[in-house]
Design a protein around this motif. Structure first.
Motif, PDB file in Angstrom:
ATOM      1  N   GLY A 109       0.842  -1.189   0.000  1.00  0.00           N
ATOM      2  CA  GLY A 109       0.000   0.000   0.000  1.00  0.00           C
ATOM      3  C   GLY A 109       0.879   1.241   0.000  1.00  0.00           C
ATOM      4  N   ASP A 110       0.446   2.266  -0.687  1.00  0.00           N
ATOM      5  CA  ASP A 110       1.251   3.485  -0.698  1.00  0.00           C
ATOM      6  C   ASP A 110       0.846   4.379   0.472  1.00  0.00           C
ATOM      7  OD1 ASP A 110      -1.069   4.804  -1.444  1.00  0.00           O
ATOM      8  OD2 ASP A 110      -0.438   5.146  -3.510  1.00  0.00           O
ATOM      9  N   VAL A 111       1.392   5.572   0.526  1.00  0.00           N
ATOM     10  CA  VAL A 111       1.133   6.461   1.656  1.00  0.00           C
ATOM     11  C   VAL A 111      -0.330   6.878   1.739  1.00  0.00           C
ATOM     12  CG1 VAL A 111       3.483   7.345   1.802  1.00  0.00           C
ATOM     13  CG2 VAL A 111       1.835   8.501   0.331  1.00  0.00           C
ATOM     14  N   TYR A 112      -1.078   6.717   0.649  1.00  0.00           N
ATOM     15  CA  TYR A 112      -2.493   7.039   0.663  1.00  0.00           C
ATOM     16  C   TYR A 112      -3.334   5.811   0.985  1.00  0.00           C
ATOM     17  CZ  TYR A 112      -0.638  11.140  -1.636  1.00  0.00           C
ATOM     18  OH  TYR A 112       0.097  12.247  -1.927  1.00  0.00           O
ATOM     19  N   LYS A 113      -2.693   4.727   1.319  1.00  0.00           N
ATOM     20  CA  LYS A 113      -3.345   3.471   1.704  1.00  0.00           C
ATOM     21  C   LYS A 113      -4.116   2.818   0.568  1.00  0.00           C
ATOM     22  CE  LYS A 113      -1.796   3.911   5.822  1.00  0.00           C
ATOM     23  NZ  LYS A 113      -0.472   3.438   6.056  1.00  0.00           N
ATOM     24  N   ARG A 114      -3.751   3.120  -0.667  1.00  0.00           N
ATOM     25  CA  ARG A 114      -4.333   2.424  -1.818  1.00  0.00           C
ATOM     26  C   ARG A 114      -3.535   1.149  -2.044  1.00  0.00           C
ATOM     27  NH1 ARG A 114      -3.791   6.995  -6.093  1.00  0.00           N
ATOM     28  NH2 ARG A 114      -4.400   8.643  -4.702  1.00  0.00           N
ATOM     29  N   GLN A 115      -4.231   0.083  -2.306  1.00  0.00           N
ATOM     30  CA  GLN A 115      -3.537  -1.155  -2.636  1.00  0.00           C
ATOM     31  C   GLN A 115      -3.058  -1.070  -4.072  1.00  0.00           C
ATOM     32  OE1 GLN A 115      -2.928  -3.804  -0.466  1.00  0.00           O
ATOM     33  NE2 GLN A 115      -1.554  -4.375  -2.094  1.00  0.00           N
ATOM     34  N   ARG A 116      -1.813  -1.394  -4.298  1.00  0.00           N
ATOM     35  CA  ARG A 116      -1.247  -1.393  -5.643  1.00  0.00           C
ATOM     36  C   ARG A 116      -0.976  -2.827  -6.069  1.00  0.00           C
ATOM     37  NH1 ARG A 116      -2.358   3.427  -7.780  1.00  0.00           N
ATOM     38  NH2 ARG A 116      -1.596   5.103  -6.493  1.00  0.00           N
ATOM     39  N   TYR A 117      -1.152  -3.072  -7.341  1.00  0.00           N
ATOM     40  CA  TYR A 117      -0.837  -4.366  -7.910  1.00  0.00           C
ATOM     41  C   TYR A 117       0.326  -4.179  -8.868  1.00  0.00           C
ATOM     42  CZ  TYR A 117      -5.128  -5.896  -5.805  1.00  0.00           C
ATOM     43  OH  TYR A 117      -6.098  -6.188  -4.894  1.00  0.00           O
ATOM     44  N   TYR A 118       1.250  -5.104  -8.842  1.00  0.00           N
ATOM     45  CA  TYR A 118       2.443  -5.047  -9.688  1.00  0.00           C
ATOM     46  C   TYR A 118       2.410  -6.231 -10.638  1.00  0.00           C
ATOM     47  CZ  TYR A 118       4.032  -1.327  -6.715  1.00  0.00           C
ATOM     48  OH  TYR A 118       4.119  -0.129  -6.062  1.00  0.00           O
ATOM     49  N   ILE A 119       2.510  -5.930 -11.924  1.00  0.00           N
ATOM     50  CA  ILE A 119       2.375  -6.926 -12.976  1.00  0.00           C
ATOM     51  C   ILE A 119       3.746  -7.199 -13.578  1.00  0.00           C
ATOM     52  CG2 ILE A 119       1.294  -7.397 -15.210  1.00  0.00           C
ATOM     53  CD1 ILE A 119      -0.880  -5.317 -14.311  1.00  0.00           C
ATOM     54  N   PRO A 120       4.137  -8.459 -13.713  1.00  0.00           N
ATOM     55  CA  PRO A 120       5.441  -8.763 -14.317  1.00  0.00           C
ATOM     56  C   PRO A 120       5.563  -8.140 -15.708  1.00  0.00           C
ATOM     57  CG  PRO A 120       4.468 -10.747 -13.391  1.00  0.00           C
ATOM     58  CD  PRO A 120       3.405  -9.678 -13.345  1.00  0.00           C
ATOM     59  N   GLU A 121       6.723  -7.614 -16.026  1.00  0.00           N
ATOM     60  CA  GLU A 121       6.931  -6.941 -17.303  1.00  0.00           C
ATOM     61  C   GLU A 121       6.600  -7.846 -18.491  1.00  0.00           C
ATOM     62  OE1 GLU A 121       9.828  -3.638 -19.128  1.00  0.00           O
ATOM     63  OE2 GLU A 121      10.817  -5.188 -17.958  1.00  0.00           O
ATOM     64  N   ALA A 122       6.838  -9.135 -18.364  1.00  0.00           N
ATOM     65  CA  ALA A 122       6.544 -10.073 -19.451  1.00  0.00           C
ATOM     66  C   ALA A 122       5.049 -10.117 -19.780  1.00  0.00           C
ATOM     67  CB  ALA A 122       7.038 -11.467 -19.088  1.00  0.00           C
ATOM     68  N   ASP A 123       4.202  -9.677 -18.848  1.00  0.00           N
ATOM     69  CA  ASP A 123       2.758  -9.699 -19.039  1.00  0.00           C
ATOM     70  C   ASP A 123       2.181  -8.343 -19.449  1.00  0.00           C
ATOM     71  OD1 ASP A 123       2.702 -12.391 -18.354  1.00  0.00           O
ATOM     72  OD2 ASP A 123       2.403 -11.956 -16.232  1.00  0.00           O
ATOM     73  N   VAL A 124       3.047  -7.375 -19.718  1.00  0.00           N
ATOM     74  CA  VAL A 124       2.619  -6.025 -20.099  1.00  0.00           C
ATOM     75  C   VAL A 124       2.979  -5.785 -21.559  1.00  0.00           C
ATOM     76  CG1 VAL A 124       2.983  -3.561 -19.670  1.00  0.00           C
ATOM     77  CG2 VAL A 124       2.937  -5.161 -17.743  1.00  0.00           C
ATOM     78  N   ARG A 125       2.100  -5.144 -22.310  1.00  0.00           N
ATOM     79  CA  ARG A 125       2.393  -4.749 -23.693  1.00  0.00           C
ATOM     80  C   ARG A 125       3.300  -3.517 -23.645  1.00  0.00           C
ATOM     81  NH1 ARG A 125      -0.896  -5.475 -28.130  1.00  0.00           N
ATOM     82  NH2 ARG A 125       0.843  -4.393 -29.110  1.00  0.00           N
ATOM     83  N   ALA A 126       4.541  -3.727 -23.268  1.00  0.00           N
ATOM     84  CA  ALA A 126       5.501  -2.636 -23.093  1.00  0.00           C
ATOM     85  C   ALA A 126       5.724  -1.856 -24.384  1.00  0.00           C
ATOM     86  CB  ALA A 126       6.822  -3.184 -22.564  1.00  0.00           C
ATOM     87  N   ASP A 127       5.458  -2.480 -25.525  1.00  0.00           N
ATOM     88  CA  ASP A 127       5.624  -1.798 -26.808  1.00  0.00           C
ATOM     89  C   ASP A 127       4.643  -0.639 -26.988  1.00  0.00           C
ATOM     90  OD1 ASP A 127       3.741  -4.063 -26.960  1.00  0.00           O
ATOM     91  OD2 ASP A 127       3.448  -3.430 -29.038  1.00  0.00           O
ATOM     92  N   LEU A 128       3.607  -0.575 -26.166  1.00  0.00           N
ATOM     93  CA  LEU A 128       2.628   0.499 -26.251  1.00  0.00           C
ATOM     94  C   LEU A 128       3.009   1.713 -25.394  1.00  0.00           C
ATOM     95  CD1 LEU A 128      -0.652  -1.614 -26.046  1.00  0.00           C
ATOM     96  CD2 LEU A 128       0.516  -0.759 -28.091  1.00  0.00           C
ATOM     97  N   PHE A 129       4.141   1.622 -24.714  1.00  0.00           N
ATOM     98  CA  PHE A 129       4.555   2.665 -23.784  1.00  0.00           C
ATOM     99  C   PHE A 129       5.920   3.236 -24.154  1.00  0.00           C
ATOM    100  CE2 PHE A 129       1.522   0.111 -21.577  1.00  0.00           C
ATOM    101  CZ  PHE A 129       0.804   1.007 -20.804  1.00  0.00           C
ATOM    102  N   ALA A 130       6.119   4.488 -23.784  1.00  0.00           N
ATOM    103  CA  ALA A 130       7.414   5.150 -23.965  1.00  0.00           C
ATOM    104  C   ALA A 130       7.965   5.515 -22.594  1.00  0.00           C
ATOM    105  CB  ALA A 130       7.259   6.416 -24.801  1.00  0.00           C
TER     106      ALA A 130
END
Length: 85
Positions: free
Chosen positions: A6-27
């Protein structure tokens, strides 16, 4: 999928392995931030969308206690939809 810290605002964050992200769509953004618990984060923006600037971040080399999120992506929950397929 790695359930993150959780971050300082107490929101739960999810972390996705890079292999599962369409990284080609991002800069790579030039922005960096520092979290006292996780370390330095680098940001990614969705290519071709001014509304989706810096919507994802990665802790490439987090502190030891956050090692489980190394190389995983997390996304801003405001205005971003993450779909699994």
């Amino acid at each position: 999928l790695s359930r993150g810290l959780g971050d300082v605002y107490k929101r739960q964050r999810y972390y996705i392995p890079e292999a599962d992200v369409r990284a080609d769509l991002f800069a790579v953004s030039h922005s960096l931030t520092h979290c006292p618990y996780k370390g330095n984060a680098s940001y990614r923006s969705l290519v071709g969308s001014a509304r989706a600037a810096e919507v994802a971040w990665i802790y490439a080399d987090p502190f030891d206690e956050s090692r489980r999120i190394a190389g995983h992506w997390s996304f801003d929950g405001d205005g971003v939809t993450v779909e699994a397929s």
